[in-house]
Scaffold this motif. Structure first.
Motif, PDB file in Angstrom:
ATOM      1  N   LEU A  12       0.813  -1.204   0.000  1.00  0.00           N
ATOM      2  CA  LEU A  12       0.000   0.000   0.000  1.00  0.00           C
ATOM      3  C   LEU A  12       0.851   1.259   0.000  1.00  0.00           C
ATOM      4  CD1 LEU A  12      -2.938  -0.832   2.419  1.00  0.00           C
ATOM      5  CD2 LEU A  12      -3.044  -0.425  -0.035  1.00  0.00           C
ATOM      6  N   THR A  13       1.955   1.256   0.725  1.00  0.00           N
ATOM      7  CA  THR A  13       2.794   2.448   0.747  1.00  0.00           C
ATOM      8  C   THR A  13       3.384   2.710  -0.624  1.00  0.00           C
ATOM      9  OG1 THR A  13       4.775   1.268   1.452  1.00  0.00           O
ATOM     10  CG2 THR A  13       3.400   2.241   3.185  1.00  0.00           C
ATOM     11  N   SER A  14       3.572   1.667  -1.405  1.00  0.00           N
ATOM     12  CA  SER A  14       4.099   1.887  -2.756  1.00  0.00           C
ATOM     13  C   SER A  14       3.030   2.481  -3.651  1.00  0.00           C
ATOM     14  CB  SER A  14       4.616   0.575  -3.345  1.00  0.00           C
ATOM     15  OG  SER A  14       3.569  -0.314  -3.600  1.00  0.00           O
ATOM     16  N   LEU A  60      17.569   0.798   0.035  1.00  0.00           N
ATOM     17  CA  LEU A  60      18.720   1.383   0.714  1.00  0.00           C
ATOM     18  C   LEU A  60      19.276   2.625   0.020  1.00  0.00           C
ATOM     19  CD1 LEU A  60      20.630   1.256   3.131  1.00  0.00           C
ATOM     20  CD2 LEU A  60      22.054  -0.314   1.809  1.00  0.00           C
ATOM     21  N   PRO A  61      19.622   2.578  -1.267  1.00  0.00           N
ATOM     22  CA  PRO A  61      20.176   3.799  -1.882  1.00  0.00           C
ATOM     23  C   PRO A  61      19.168   4.938  -1.929  1.00  0.00           C
ATOM     24  CG  PRO A  61      19.967   2.043  -3.528  1.00  0.00           C
ATOM     25  CD  PRO A  61      19.632   1.442  -2.194  1.00  0.00           C
ATOM     26  N   LEU A  62      17.901   4.612  -2.097  1.00  0.00           N
ATOM     27  CA  LEU A  62      16.875   5.655  -2.085  1.00  0.00           C
ATOM     28  C   LEU A  62      16.765   6.288  -0.698  1.00  0.00           C
ATOM     29  CD1 LEU A  62      14.104   3.773  -4.108  1.00  0.00           C
ATOM     30  CD2 LEU A  62      15.612   5.593  -4.949  1.00  0.00           C
ATOM     31  N   ALA A  70      11.100   5.407   1.136  1.00  0.00           N
ATOM     32  CA  ALA A  70      12.091   4.331   1.189  1.00  0.00           C
ATOM     33  C   ALA A  70      12.602   4.148   2.616  1.00  0.00           C
ATOM     34  CB  ALA A  70      13.249   4.624   0.236  1.00  0.00           C
ATOM     35  N   GLN A  71      12.824   5.238   3.326  1.00  0.00           N
ATOM     36  CA  GLN A  71      13.278   5.165   4.720  1.00  0.00           C
ATOM     37  C   GLN A  71      12.241   4.441   5.571  1.00  0.00           C
ATOM     38  OE1 GLN A  71      13.808   9.355   5.306  1.00  0.00           O
ATOM     39  NE2 GLN A  71      15.928   9.322   4.607  1.00  0.00           N
ATOM     40  N   TYR A  72      10.982   4.809   5.393  1.00  0.00           N
ATOM     41  CA  TYR A  72       9.893   4.175   6.126  1.00  0.00           C
ATOM     42  C   TYR A  72       9.840   2.664   5.833  1.00  0.00           C
ATOM     43  CZ  TYR A  72       5.042   2.689   6.856  1.00  0.00           C
ATOM     44  OH  TYR A  72       3.915   1.993   7.214  1.00  0.00           O
ATOM     45  N   ASN A  73       9.860   2.309   4.549  1.00  0.00           N
ATOM     46  CA  ASN A  73       9.778   0.899   4.175  1.00  0.00           C
ATOM     47  C   ASN A  73      10.994   0.106   4.627  1.00  0.00           C
ATOM     48  OD1 ASN A  73       7.210   0.406   2.772  1.00  0.00           O
ATOM     49  ND2 ASN A  73       7.920   2.046   1.445  1.00  0.00           N
ATOM     50  N   LEU A  74      12.164   0.709   4.543  1.00  0.00           N
ATOM     51  CA  LEU A  74      13.370   0.033   5.032  1.00  0.00           C
ATOM     52  C   LEU A  74      13.256  -0.182   6.541  1.00  0.00           C
ATOM     53  CD1 LEU A  74      16.018  -1.118   4.017  1.00  0.00           C
ATOM     54  CD2 LEU A  74      17.047   1.132   4.307  1.00  0.00           C
ATOM     55  N   ALA A  91      15.783  -0.015  12.440  1.00  0.00           N
ATOM     56  CA  ALA A  91      14.401   0.408  12.184  1.00  0.00           C
ATOM     57  C   ALA A  91      14.158   1.788  12.768  1.00  0.00           C
ATOM     58  CB  ALA A  91      13.424  -0.605  12.781  1.00  0.00           C
ATOM     59  N   LEU A  92      14.637   1.994  13.991  1.00  0.00           N
ATOM     60  CA  LEU A  92      14.482   3.288  14.653  1.00  0.00           C
ATOM     61  C   LEU A  92      15.143   4.396  13.839  1.00  0.00           C
ATOM     62  CD1 LEU A  92      13.546   4.756  17.290  1.00  0.00           C
ATOM     63  CD2 LEU A  92      15.833   4.267  18.177  1.00  0.00           C
ATOM     64  N   LYS A  93      16.337   4.141  13.374  1.00  0.00           N
ATOM     65  CA  LYS A  93      17.069   5.131  12.576  1.00  0.00           C
ATOM     66  C   LYS A  93      16.274   5.534  11.335  1.00  0.00           C
ATOM     67  CE  LYS A  93      20.884   5.409   9.362  1.00  0.00           C
ATOM     68  NZ  LYS A  93      22.048   4.775   8.810  1.00  0.00           N
ATOM     69  N   TRP A  94      15.820   4.551  10.573  1.00  0.00           N
ATOM     70  CA  TRP A  94      15.120   4.852   9.324  1.00  0.00           C
ATOM     71  C   TRP A  94      13.762   5.481   9.575  1.00  0.00           C
ATOM     72  CZ3 TRP A  94      18.204   5.553   5.647  1.00  0.00           C
ATOM     73  CH2 TRP A  94      19.335   4.776   5.487  1.00  0.00           C
ATOM     74  N   HIS A  95      13.063   5.024  10.613  1.00  0.00           N
ATOM     75  CA  HIS A  95      11.763   5.636  10.923  1.00  0.00           C
ATOM     76  C   HIS A  95      11.941   7.077  11.399  1.00  0.00           C
ATOM     77  CE1 HIS A  95       9.395   2.217   9.964  1.00  0.00           C
ATOM     78  NE2 HIS A  95       9.839   1.481  10.959  1.00  0.00           N
TER      79      HIS A  95
END
Length: 181
Positions: A12-14, A60-62, A70-74, A91-95
């Motif tokens: 859904l996020t995509s 990752l590169p995105l 991309a950060q959220y999904n990663l 997960a904490l870092k990317w969120h």
């Protein structure tokens, strides 16, 4: 069941558009990200077919370039351990990075991490604050679900804790997500 729900959320996020990177890690017997053929494949295509390792390698590169989705999904992949070794700190870092850009999903994930104590000390005040910020950032029907989650959490909090959470949320939103912790 949790896997089915996560795949649905990632898919859904995509469709809705809603620092140094951690290397993608996993079982050493599995294919490493650098050896995966990724020619032109979008990460959401890999998600839809359930290839989480490839999706993570494509996100990752995105994510490193600042793409909040991309950060959220990663972050979701790291939190769930799909395609990568489960790592709440990653997960904490990317969120956090997605949340700092106003991504309501990233903000919701931070709320849940604080509510459950996943990767951070359990903290109802911060969880309430992040739910409130996510509600403000959300532009979809998810506001109702976020409000329900926040109000459920508030039922276990004192009035001073709720007031502090509201003050923190207001400061976070007013600062455009720069003063949130």
């Amino acid at each position: 069941m949790r896997l089915v729900v996560l795949v649905g959320v990632l898919t859904l996020t995509s469709a809705t558009g809603v620092g140094a990177a951690e290397p993608l890690r996993g079982d050493s017997k599995k294919t490493t990200p650098s050896s995966i053929s990724l020619a032109g494949e979008e990460p959401y295509t890999a998600l839809q077919r359930g290839d989480f390792r490839v999706a993570g390698a494509r996100f990752l590169p995105l994510a490193e370039k600042g793409d909040a989705r991309a950060q959220y999904n990663l972050g979701l992949l790291y939190a769930s351990g799909l395609g990568v070794e489960q790592d709440y700190q990653a997960a904490l870092k990317w969120h956090r990075m997605a949340a700092a850009q106003g991504h309501a999903g990233g903000q919701n994930e931070l709320a849940q991490m604080y509510a459950k104590g996943h990767g951070v000390p359990q903290d109802n005040v911060r969880a309430h604050m992040w739910y409130s910020v996510a509600i403000e950032s959300s532009s979809s029907g998810s506001k109702q679900e976020l409000t329900k989650d926040r109000d459920n959490l508030a039922s276990r909090m004192t009035l001073p804790q709720i007031q502090k959470a509201h003050e923190m949320a207001e400061r976070c939103v007013e600062s455009k997500f720069k003063k949130c912790d």
